[in-house]
Design a protein around this motif. Structure first.
Motif, PDB file in Angstrom:
ATOM      1  N   GLU A   1       0.849  -1.161   0.040  1.00 53.43           N
ATOM      2  CA  GLU A   1       0.039  -0.174   0.230  1.00 53.43           C
ATOM      3  C   GLU A   1       0.752   1.263  -0.106  1.00 53.43           C
ATOM      4  OE1 GLU A   1      -4.059  -0.731   2.364  1.00 53.43           O
ATOM      5  OE2 GLU A   1      -2.295  -1.585   3.592  1.00 53.43           O
ATOM      6  N   PHE A   2       2.173   1.072  -0.159  1.00 54.25           N
ATOM      7  CA  PHE A   2       3.211   2.197  -0.022  1.00 54.25           C
ATOM      8  C   PHE A   2       3.875   2.141  -1.284  1.00 54.25           C
ATOM      9  CE2 PHE A   2       2.448   1.321   4.360  1.00 54.25           C
ATOM     10  CZ  PHE A   2       2.437   2.555   4.877  1.00 54.25           C
ATOM     11  N   SER A   3       4.271   3.196  -1.739  1.00 55.13           N
ATOM     12  CA  SER A   3       5.028   3.666  -3.107  1.00 55.13           C
ATOM     13  C   SER A   3       6.653   3.235  -2.652  1.00 55.13           C
ATOM     14  CB  SER A   3       5.200   5.251  -3.309  1.00 55.13           C
ATOM     15  OG  SER A   3       5.628   5.800  -2.499  1.00 55.13           O
ATOM     16  N   GLY A   4       7.249   3.027  -3.811  1.00 57.48           N
ATOM     17  CA  GLY A   4       8.647   2.741  -3.790  1.00 57.48           C
ATOM     18  C   GLY A   4       9.567   3.555  -2.752  1.00 57.48           C
ATOM     19  N   GLY A   5       9.100   5.000  -2.831  1.00 54.47           N
ATOM     20  CA  GLY A   5      10.040   5.602  -1.916  1.00 54.47           C
ATOM     21  C   GLY A   5       9.447   5.752  -0.374  1.00 54.47           C
ATOM     22  N   MET A   6       8.339   5.547  -0.518  1.00 55.19           N
ATOM     23  CA  MET A   6       7.771   5.447   0.906  1.00 55.19           C
ATOM     24  C   MET A   6       8.088   4.070   1.637  1.00 55.19           C
ATOM     25  SD  MET A   6       3.887   7.187   0.518  1.00 55.19           S
ATOM     26  CE  MET A   6       3.665   7.453   2.208  1.00 55.19           C
ATOM     27  N   LYS A   7       8.234   2.841   0.814  1.00 55.89           N
ATOM     28  CA  LYS A   7       8.707   1.736   1.431  1.00 55.89           C
ATOM     29  C   LYS A   7      10.102   1.917   1.729  1.00 55.89           C
ATOM     30  CE  LYS A   7       7.404  -1.104  -1.941  1.00 55.89           C
ATOM     31  NZ  LYS A   7       6.195  -0.820  -2.825  1.00 55.89           N
TER      32      LYS A   7
END
Length: 347
Positions: free
Chosen positions: A163-169
């Protein structure tokens, strides 16, 4: 206690496989102080990640082995080179206490570093509970604080990685790595899978958190721009060896090793209009069949006959600036090395 938080001394790592022995790391040494950042730069297969996994005690078993050298954390050696199973198990128990608490690592791919069926907040809280005598409620509170510290709302504590984008992960992985205020943080190409805008945000975040916690940071990357942005000093790695080591000013303003110069020549420049970028001809030496002479000789434009006879040691050409090249050796050392057909560290 040593002023260096981390010291790697003469590290040698082999992978023992059915096809032979791969000499992945050969006599690597460096040190890090609290709050200091060092970049490990080199092409794929140079041994950068193997150095990081050795520090973390995460070399793949049964193939990976530390053959020699020391890794000192606050002056205490955390390496067990003995093949004795009892000693290895004792060392593994010690490393489990250190990992995540004193030494943490940000892995290259955040998706593979996160458990896909476990909420991200619980993954951060789990690290906190493992290394601290703390209640579950306090661990949850601390995990939410870490999420907000890296710019993610605590309301997303129960969200799953998909549920997160790559940057947020990647931010979640950074929060997990810093959850217990480690003395040493290793970042293995943390921005490679991110676009340029997100890369800048993640680097700014890491710089701010490093300053806040006074963490020693080892940054592994292919990107010389990242090194210039965040590092205090740099080690250029080739075929398992450090070929040039010094401050950022040494490496960027006065590169001396032919490999370092070739890397800079391959970087696009705003000042020059060229049809094609320069490249380094040939391939890196096979780690299962390393030559006894300089490993860069076959790709070097400055090589001479002596380069095919000896493996040069690191030579200090100015205070704090070391180069592994025959042309920078002292004349007395050249004569002795050629006479003995040695002089460097035997591979």
């Amino acid at each position: 206690m040593s002023e260096n938080v981390l010291e790697v001394k003469n590290l040698i790592v082999h992978y023992e496989t059915q096809d032979g022995v791969a000499e992945a790391v050969n006599d690597v040494s460096f040190s890090l102080k609290a709050g200091e950042t060092m970049g490990l730069v080199g092409e794929t297969g140079a041994g950068k990640t193997t150095v990081a996994l050795s520090i973390m005690g995460l070399l793949p078993k049964p193939a990976g082995h530390i053959i020699g050298g020391e890794i000192l954390l606050d002056g205490k050696n955390i390496v067990e080179t003995s093949r004795n199973k009892i000693k290895q198990r004792r060392n593994d128990r010690m490393m489990r206490k250190l990992r995540g608490n004193d030494i943490s690592m940000i892995f290259q791919d955040p998706m593979s570093a996160l458990n896909p069926v476990m909420p991200v907040g619980e993954q951060i809280a789990e690290v906190i509970r493992l290394h601290n005598k703390i209640s579950k409620a306090d661990a949850v509170k601390r995990a939410i604080e870490m999420m907000e510290l890296v710019g993610i709302s605590g309301e997303r504590y129960s969200y799953y990685p998909h549920e997160f984008s790559g940057g947020m992960k990647q931010r979640i992985v950074i929060a997990m790595a810093l959850a217990c205020n480690p003395r040493v943080l290793i970042a293995d190409e943390p921005t490679t899978a991110l676009d340029v805008t997100i890369q800048a945000q993640v680097l700014d975040l890491m710089r701010g958190l490093k300053k806040k916690f006074n963490t020693a940071l080892l940054m592994i990357t292919h990107d010389l721009g990242v090194v210039a942005e965040i590092c205090d000093k740099c080690a250029v790695v080739y075929a398992g060896q450090i070929v040039e080591y010094g401050s950022i000013e040494h490496i960027f303003n006065n590169p001396q090793h032919p490999y370092t110069k070739a890397l800079f020549n391959a970087v696009p420049s705003l000042d020059k209009d060229v049809d094609r970028l320069e490249s380094i001809s040939g391939l890196m030496s096979d780690p299962m069949d390393l030559p006894t002479h300089c490993t860069f000789k076959e790709r070097c434009t400055a090589c001479c006959d002596a380069c095919g006879e000896i493996d040069p040691p690191l030579t200090e050409i100015e205070p704090g600036h070391l180069v592994r090249c025959y042309h920078f050796m002292k004349e007395t050392d050249k004569a002795a090395a050629v006479a003995g057909k040695g002089g460097g560290v035997a591979k």
